[in-house]
Enzyme design. Sequence first.
Site, PDB file in Angstrom:
ATOM      1  N   SER A 173       0.824  -1.210   0.000  1.00  0.00           N
ATOM      2  CA  SER A 173       0.000   0.000   0.000  1.00  0.00           C
ATOM      3  C   SER A 173       0.862   1.265   0.000  1.00  0.00           C
ATOM      4  O   SER A 173       0.349   2.354  -0.224  1.00  0.00           O
ATOM      5  CB  SER A 173      -0.959  -0.009   1.201  1.00  0.00           C
ATOM      6  N   HIS A 174       2.151   1.131   0.256  1.00  0.00           N
ATOM      7  CA  HIS A 174       3.054   2.280   0.177  1.00  0.00           C
ATOM      8  C   HIS A 174       4.120   2.115  -0.900  1.00  0.00           C
ATOM      9  O   HIS A 174       5.089   2.859  -0.925  1.00  0.00           O
ATOM     10  CB  HIS A 174       3.708   2.552   1.530  1.00  0.00           C
ATOM     11  N   ASP A 234      -4.687   0.595   2.237  1.00  0.00           N
ATOM     12  CA  ASP A 234      -5.336  -0.721   2.194  1.00  0.00           C
ATOM     13  C   ASP A 234      -6.823  -0.575   1.879  1.00  0.00           C
ATOM     14  O   ASP A 234      -7.400  -1.415   1.172  1.00  0.00           O
ATOM     15  CB  ASP A 234      -5.146  -1.459   3.534  1.00  0.00           C
TER      16      ASP A 234
END
Lengths: 340, 340
Positions: free
Chosen positions: A51-52, A192
Amino acid sequence: MTNSSDRQTRISYDDLTSLLARIFVRFGVSEANAAIVAANCAGCERDGSLSHGVFRMPGYVSSLRSGWVDGKAVAAVLDVSTAFIRVDARNGFAQPALSLAMPLAVEKASKFGAAVLAIKDSHHFSALWPDLEPLARNGFVALSMVSGLACVAPPGGRKAVMGTNPIAFATPVDGANPMIFDFATSSMSNGDLRIAAREGRGVPLGTGVDAEGEFTEDPSRILDGGALLPFGGHKGSALSLMVEVLASALTGGQFSSEVDFSAHSGAETPKTGQLVIVIDPRRGGNEVFASRVAQLMDVVRASGQTRLPSDRRYRTREAAERDGIPLNDETYQNLLSMTR
Amino acid sequence: MTNSSDRQTRISYDDLTSLLARIFVRFGVSEANAAIVAANCAGCERDGSLSHGVFRMPGYVSSLRSGWVDGKAVAAVLDVSTAFIRVDARNGFAQPALSLAMPLAVEKASKFGAAVLAIKDSHHFSALWPDLEPLARNGFVALSMVSGLACVAPPGGRKAVMGTNPIAFATPVDGANPMIFDFATSSMSNGDLRIAAREGRGVPLGTGVDAEGEFTEDPSRILDGGALLPFGGHKGSALSLMVEVLASALTGGQFSSEVDFSAHSGAETPKTGQLVIVIDPRRGGNEVFASRVAQLMDVVRASGQTRLPSDRRYRTREAAERDGIPLNDETYQNLLSMTR
């Protein structure tokens, strides 16, 4: 975004970093800043912090194009007190600002036992663990927190006023990788939540509320005028409040509820603040600190906990270093197209 | 203990403090230490922190009688580094040790911007907020954590290896009482669990497991060879791990899993360690800090959260200062009998 393809490309960390740096430079980031932000993003992808990872690139680009963030910013590092450093990130990304200030923070923590790093007007759009891992590898204990975009309502609240407000902590472990945890104080990270919405997956009831304040399992309804909720009820909510106090009020940055994109269509990165506390456990004479932490990890594993914080990240990293970082073809092609 | 009677006595804070101090002195605590621990315990009762109020007196007395804790201990305060103080509580209560070290911590935080206070071999049997409130009233931000007795199993774990490991945070709020939160990183504090068991009340499923590792709503089954669970799943568990690292490994104290009562029948107080981080927000030049925090509190209240951390405590205190501290007759008689 469309659904992902099944075919995968494998790419090395260095190659992915170079590719991402080219994208950052193309959209107005200085070469020096691009190298830092690209390495951070590639590291998240490598370690499975998806998610990053490259998932964030469209957001980075969109923010840069909107003029909301200054990719060429050079932070001002202010040595305001023996154990206290203020950093004005000057509307740039957090990681180059951190990178500039970190040597002084390490020097202070080594000399004086502890140092506080208070960063304001920084855009932190990534995970926190990469900020702390180098500190723990050098024997320091570190704690960090970042405020964000208002997307979390307090318990009983009707309106999103807090960010996902992550907290991270890192400690050396003798004979092993540092133990680092890094989690959103919301029930779920915004990244997320967006991945779940993109993939059409439901989220557990209690994750958030819709625009009418009703619980929902549909992530897109949470994103569309609704709000996430804190993890762990009033305790998670109290931690989130602490993050606003330390990462925004104390640093001189904006609160999550004050971030105003309205003049910058396409802006996605939160401009708030970040606090880092660095402590040197050796300085106080506790030479056995890191081996005591290793003992603790053994006790916890022996009690039956199979996975400790950061275990999975190091395993994923190891596999990526051996086999390359897996990217599906479509994602890879999208990244390539962003360089042109 | 038997059920409480309905009849109440009202007692002033000063009178309750004197009464408790007499009990402490009777069971071997020095006059100076007794005054500090009694004021702490009376303050918890006054403010409605009932699980850390006079409910704890039998445990204090039992620990003192067992020879496990030294009520006459005088802590050694070691000025080991510019921003780092070590305290050896020498097997005494935490509050007198804190009291000795606090002036130096405040001096360091004022002069240098931040100070770390690492206390070992201390018995902390109370709430954490009383340790931090004076700091926040003097303009400091403070964070503290204490490890305890092994009564919490990590997620997936079969054995209690962590303490309830509370975390507390305090900040000044311009024009109002400090905002202080103080919570166990377990699903419930040990004190509240024991009160629930005493009163025959059930606890929510997920609070803990019985001796066979099965979820149970019966607090006495959790106390009898079972284990509490962390709050908030893996996130609360990560925080609990941080508390062991900072309050035990870093201070040089014992881990919760190492506390061994076996040679001291009747011992109840945990001998571990405590970390306090004190930061001076003004030192870095942010003069508006406390008013920014007040703004934040307003924003959160306006979003619909009706009760913020410590709101209830201050309301309860106000009522007690006006009307006296309510004690049921039986509790009051029990306290009186402990002085004879």
